[in-house]
Write a protein that holds these residues in place. Structure first.
Motif, PDB file in Angstrom:
ATOM      1  N   GLN A  90       0.843  -1.205   0.000  1.00  0.00           N
ATOM      2  CA  GLN A  90       0.000   0.000   0.000  1.00  0.00           C
ATOM      3  C   GLN A  90       0.874   1.250   0.000  1.00  0.00           C
ATOM      4  O   GLN A  90       1.842   1.343   0.757  1.00  0.00           O
ATOM      5  N   ASP A 144      -0.604   7.169   0.345  1.00  0.00           N
ATOM      6  CA  ASP A 144      -1.909   7.837   0.183  1.00  0.00           C
ATOM      7  C   ASP A 144      -3.089   6.859   0.193  1.00  0.00           C
ATOM      8  O   ASP A 144      -4.228   7.272   0.018  1.00  0.00           O
ATOM      9  N   GLY A 145      -2.817   5.561   0.382  1.00  0.00           N
ATOM     10  CA  GLY A 145      -3.911   4.590   0.463  1.00  0.00           C
ATOM     11  C   GLY A 145      -4.042   3.704  -0.762  1.00  0.00           C
ATOM     12  O   GLY A 145      -4.563   2.592  -0.681  1.00  0.00           O
ATOM     13  N   THR A 180      -6.592  -1.929  -5.516  1.00  0.00           N
ATOM     14  CA  THR A 180      -6.927  -1.174  -4.302  1.00  0.00           C
ATOM     15  C   THR A 180      -8.282  -1.621  -3.735  1.00  0.00           C
ATOM     16  O   THR A 180      -8.435  -1.775  -2.516  1.00  0.00           O
ATOM     17  N   ASP A 238      -7.485  -0.316   9.488  1.00  0.00           N
ATOM     18  CA  ASP A 238      -7.046   1.037   9.117  1.00  0.00           C
ATOM     19  C   ASP A 238      -6.589   1.076   7.661  1.00  0.00           C
ATOM     20  O   ASP A 238      -6.883   2.027   6.927  1.00  0.00           O
ATOM     21  N   ALA A 239      -5.850   0.043   7.264  1.00  0.00           N
ATOM     22  CA  ALA A 239      -5.356  -0.013   5.881  1.00  0.00           C
ATOM     23  C   ALA A 239      -6.530  -0.083   4.905  1.00  0.00           C
ATOM     24  O   ALA A 239      -6.524   0.557   3.850  1.00  0.00           O
ATOM     25  N   ARG A 256      -8.146   3.352   4.663  1.00  0.00           N
ATOM     26  CA  ARG A 256      -7.334   4.280   3.864  1.00  0.00           C
ATOM     27  C   ARG A 256      -7.444   3.957   2.376  1.00  0.00           C
ATOM     28  O   ARG A 256      -7.511   4.844   1.531  1.00  0.00           O
ATOM     29  N   ASP A 259     -10.833   5.258   1.274  1.00  0.00           N
ATOM     30  CA  ASP A 259     -10.891   6.720   1.187  1.00  0.00           C
ATOM     31  C   ASP A 259     -10.212   7.214  -0.094  1.00  0.00           C
ATOM     32  O   ASP A 259     -10.697   8.138  -0.750  1.00  0.00           O
ATOM     33  N   TRP A 260      -9.114   6.555  -0.465  1.00  0.00           N
ATOM     34  CA  TRP A 260      -8.441   6.940  -1.700  1.00  0.00           C
ATOM     35  C   TRP A 260      -9.318   6.563  -2.910  1.00  0.00           C
ATOM     36  O   TRP A 260      -9.522   7.352  -3.825  1.00  0.00           O
TER      37      TRP A 260
END
Ligand code: 9MR
Ligand code: 9MR
Ligand code: ZN
Length: 512
Positions: free
Chosen positions: A194, A197-198, A232, A259-260, A263, A266-267
């Motif tokens: 990763q 920025d995600g 992603t 969390d990963a 993120r 969100d990206w």
């Protein structure tokens, strides 16, 4: 062999069907170990044409007593096979151990015999088109090659976790490895892929495929290929899913994955689709795609389950409404089926929709079943044994939902095909059964001259997509388009995401 059976045998309760090729006789005898007929069954006169053979299907489910048997019809016999309580335990272990053999970035220890090797691919990798380097060691080699790719990794992880979810008791006989720690080996590597920025890089590999050498001998530069929205999305989905499985034993690791996943999401939420294509100079596996809608949908479903936020639920509801729900696809390219299987856990209408989706898809599979028990006839894709295991997973899940035996029987037939009830008469799991696949397109097996056990072959593929297939199989019907030759990568390679759905299917089916 003209009488095909599951070469690993059956449990007493299972439905048992043999496929007889040609006009062998009018009666099928079930002989016990002493050669005495314990059952005599009529062979139907109206036979079915399939893949250039006329076959008869005979149900011998009446055979329930434990023992070793052979089927006989006229002059022909089947391989001997057992009826026993746990016919698949060793095979399931081997299918799981395969992931240990595929390990990258760590030692494969002496228990692996000739396949033992020191840590491989441990050098820093360079990000394509830059001078930046990354530490991305770990994970599993994808297949017969040594690339490590996020898209198929997500499928493999999801299948193994589903198998665990369905029946953790199936994994009580650890041999080289144990399921959750083994899956973690892959997850730890995925986390390294990763970007800050995600976004997630699509893969890491050398520029081209190496020769038939052991992994630590591949010393060319490792290159991290560009990001994609499919990688992603798959990453977000599989991390969010996996997070739940490690919550109890290692909450810190579970939180890291959650969390990963957030993120990555969100990206993704801000990103236009980026479909992967091999950039100039890179020639390893592509795992390209035409749409990332299904990856986004699966991610939303997993995040809705793991995090509970309304926004994921809202996204998933809208995407499911738009999804074409005619099949539950568990392929690396179309992962919408994972949204269906996992979405069943969601409360309210969405859960109901997912359950209906699974049952409807299973019903459609039933309508396609052929004499060999599988749900495809005309064309078989590269890696057809994956599709067959995937179908088994869907049928199994439909059985769990409805309790209808027809689904369970059909799920079992997918297993029987893979283990011997197929037109080439192979047990498609290496080193298992009376006629095992033994010459896979798998570098460690070729380099040592010894086949790693527990590898599921890709199996028959109608496209003639390598030189050996073109030479040896030209004109062969779909179901017979298989050659146990290590040069035939399109029919006889092996992959982590081909073993994984078979692990899930077996885990489900061996439930007591
Ligand atoms: O070993 C490679 C295998 O993992 C891939 O599935 C396959 C198709 O991309 O390619 C194999 O590599 C072959 C390459 O494409 C052509 N030269 C011979 C390589 C080894 O057989
Ligand atoms: O499994 C993949 C199959 O669906 C594709 O048709 C094929 C050709 O693109 O590639 C298969 O994946 C291979 C990957 O590209 C490289 N590692 C080995 C994989 C299995 O053959
Ligand atoms: Zn390696």
């Amino acid at each position: 062999m003209n009488i095909q059976i599951n070469q690993l045998g059956y449990t007493p309760a299972m439905t048992k069907t043999a496929v007889l090729r040609g006009k062998l006789g009018n009666e099928l005898l079930v002989l016990n170990a002493a050669g005495e007929a314990v059952l005599t069954l009529p062979v139907k006169a109206d036979r079915v044409n399939i893949w250039e053979d006329e076959v008869a299907v005979v149900d011998f489910s009446a055979l329930k007593a434990e023992g070793v048997y052979t089927l006989r019809c006229g002059e022909e016999s089947s391989y001997p096979f057992p009826v026993t309580q746990k016919p698949y335990a060793a095979c399931l272990n081997a299918l799981v151990d395969m992931f240990y053999y595929q390990r990258c970035g760590g030692e494969v220890d002496a228990r692996a015999g000739v396949h033992a090797h020191p840590a491989c691919h441990t050098g820093l990798a360079r990000v394509y088109g830059s001078d930046e380097t990354m530490e991305v060691s770990g994970g599993w080699h994808d297949a017969g090659d040594y690339g490590r790719y996020i898209v198929p990794a997500a499928k493999a992880v999801a299948d193994l976790l589903l198998g665990w979810q369905w029946n953790p008791a199936a994994f009580v006989h650890p041999n080289l490895t144990e399921l959750l720690p083994e899956v973690r080996w892959e997850l730890e590597w995925m986390l390294k892929m990763q970007r800050a920025d995600g976004a997630v890089y699509h893969k890491v590999s050398c520029a081209t495929f190496c020769g038939m050498i052991m992994p630590e001998e591949e010393q060319e530069e490792l290159i991290v290929s560009p990001i994609s929205t499919t990688a992603t999305g798959d990453f977000a989905a599989s991390m969010a899913m996996a997070s739940r499985f490690y919550q109890e034993t290692d909450p810190v690791f579970a939180q890291r994955m959650k969390d990963a996943a957030v993120r990555a999401w969100d990206w993704l939420a801000e990103a236009e689709p980026i479909m992967f294509r091999n950039p100039e100079g890179i020639r390893t596996g592509g795992y390209g795609d035409r749409s990332d809608a299904d990856e986004r949908l699966w991610a939303a479903v997993e995040l809705a389950i793991t995090c509970g936020d309304e926004k994921y639920h809202t996204y998933a509801a809208k995407a499911i409404a738009e999804e074409n729900r005619t099949l539950v696809s568990l392929g690396w390219g179309n992962v919408s089926g994972y949204a269906a299987l996992e979405g069943m856990q969601l409360a309210g209408e969405l859960g109901d929709i997912c359950r209906q989706w699974v049952v409807d898809a299973a019903q459609q599979l039933l309508e396609k079943i052929n004499a060999y028990g599988i749900c495809m006839t005309d064309r078989l894709p590269w890696g057809s044994n994956m599709n067959i295991s995937n179908d088994g997973m869907v049928l199994y899940q439909a059985w769990k939902l409805t309790g209808e035996e027809k689904f369970r029987i059909a799920a079992e037939k997918q297993l029987h095909y893979l283990l011997g009830v197929n037109p080439v008469g192979y047990c498609y799991v290496s080193c298992y059964g009376s006629q095992p696949m033994l010459r896979p397109h798998h570098r460690p097996s070729v380099a040592t001259g010894v086949c790693v056990p527990g590898l599921l072959s890709g199996g028959a593929a109608s496209g003639m997509m390598d030189a050996v297939a073109r030479e040896k199989l030209q004109g062969a019907p779909a179901g017979k388009s298989f050659v146990d030759d290590h040069e035939s990568y399109s029919t006889n390679e092996i992959c982590v995401y081909w073993n994984s759905p078979m692990v899930a299917l077996l885990a489900g089916l061996v439930e007591d």
